[in-house]
Design an enzyme around this catalytic site. Structure first.
Site, PDB file in Angstrom:
ATOM      1  CE  LYS A  53     -18.693 -76.933   2.729  1.00  0.00           C
ATOM      2  NZ  LYS A  53     -18.989 -75.872   1.274  1.00  0.00           N
ATOM      3  CD  GLN A  97     -17.152 -73.593   1.221  1.00  0.00           C
ATOM      4  OE1 GLN A  97     -16.656 -73.875   1.260  1.00  0.00           O
ATOM      5  NE2 GLN A  97     -17.523 -72.244   1.467  1.00  0.00           N
ATOM      6  CG  ASP A 120     -19.760 -77.635  -3.620  1.00  0.00           C
ATOM      7  OD1 ASP A 120     -20.508 -77.715  -3.309  1.00  0.00           O
ATOM      8  OD2 ASP A 120     -19.173 -76.158  -3.878  1.00  0.00           O
TER       9      ASP A 120
END
Ligand code: NDP
Length: 308
Positions: A53, A97, A120
């Protein structure tokens, strides 16, 4: 002849579209979009995901930083950290995460992320915006599936879509996104009766289950479009023989494991009119959509939307 839906090509298109938007932000807001990634603990898969990422962000000129608090950090400690990131003006996106270590209240942490920085798309507010058809940050993986379908000119309106899986990360938002595209949507899960028969009603079948090659020929209507979100590592020899052709079995023998989706690859290739391979289908889209969400969050927060 069935069509392979090429996720790598769609990923490249989406990344290429981010470039000029990052440039515009530089010119108009005087800074790049900023992404903060919070990684707790030393889960090797998570470490790889986070590296990918931040590397992609850097390739696109997006500022990113990875914050790795002490693995023993408490829920309260992590909430404080998130609040600090919420307050930093140069950070447009915050990504926690997952999975978090078991002692941390994951839901509380995700709820703390400011919805306008929730790249997200997991915050209940963003889910609510999606459910009510308002603009907002969309969960990356299902948003990526929609991009794959659109950019291969696969119509969704009026078609029967069946989504297998109802997680907050994939299944539920996938169903809502397909509904927003005017598909007629059915959501299935582990308690669905006669799953194969329901799946056979699908013009578009999306599998997001987490079970290696569970969706076999009797679940696939010939000519259906099949999207395989699953990512499963096969390590068992008998299981590998059930799933892979001779060439793949050879690769399995060499490596001792192989990645497979939730759909049987041979059955899918034989029966579907169009389908996503694993790897190379849905997987590549998730990070690209995260980048797009980060750019979009920065545009909204700085008032530098493309048509502004
Ligand atoms: P979850 O485990 O959170 O959800 C799985 C869903 O599948 C649940 O709704 C569950 O039903 C359903 N399910 C499980 N077993 C069956 C069964 N036998 N029959 C019918 N339904 C079943 O998984 P995720 O949604 O997070 O992920 C799904 C898959 O997608 C995984 O393989 C994951 O690795 C992959 N994934 C891939 C990504 C990518 O970038 N390509 C990103 C995210 C995930 P119930 O709710 O009743 O338990």
């Amino acid at each position: 002849m069935s069509q392979i839906l090429d996720g790598n090509r769609v990923r490249d298109l989406i990344k290429a579209e981010c470039g000029p938007r990052v440039q515009r932000l530089h010119e108009r807001a005087g800074r790049p979009p900023g992404l903060a990634v919070v990684l707790v603990g030393s889960n090797p898969a998570s470490q790889v995901y986070v590296r990918n990422k931040t590397k992609t962000a850097s390739d696109l000129g997006i500022y990113s930083e990875t914050i790795t608090p002490d693995p023993a950090i408490t829920t309260e400690g992590l909430l404080k950290l998130i609040r600090v990131l919420n307050g930093r003006p140069e950070i447009d996106g915050i990504l926690v995460q997952l999975p978090l270590p078991g002692h941390i209240d994951e839901q509380a942490v995700l709820l703390e992320v400011a919805p306008e920085k929730d790249v997200d798309g997991f915050h209940p507010l963003n889910m609510g915006l999606l459910a009510t058809g308002r603009p907002g940050l969309r969960p990356c993986t299902p948003a990526g599936v929609i991009q794959i379908l659109k950019r291969h000119d696969i119509p969704m309106a009026g078609r029967n879509a069946v989504v297998v899986g109802r997680s907050t990360i994939v299944g539920k938002p996938m169903a809502l996104l397909l509904l927003a595209e005017n598909a007629t949507v059915t959501i299935c899960h582990s308690k669905t009766k006669d799953l194969a028969a329901v799946c056979r009603t699908a013009d578009i079948l999306v599998a997001a289950i987490g079970r290696a090659a569970m969706i076999t020929a009797d679940y696939i209507r010939p000519g259906a479009v099949v999207i395989d979100v699953g990512m499963n590592q096969v390590t068992d020899r008998a299981e590998a023989e059930r799933i892979f052709d001779a060439a793949k079995l050879e690769a399995f023998e060499k490596r001792g494991s192989l990645l497979v989706g939730d759909v049987h690859p041979g059955d899918m290739a034989r029966l579907a009119s169009a389908w996503t391979p694993v790897p190379g289908g849905v997987g590549p889209l998730t990070i690209a959509m995260l980048m797009q969400n980060t750019v979009e969050a920065a545009e909204r927060r700085t008032g530098c939307a493309p048509d502004a």
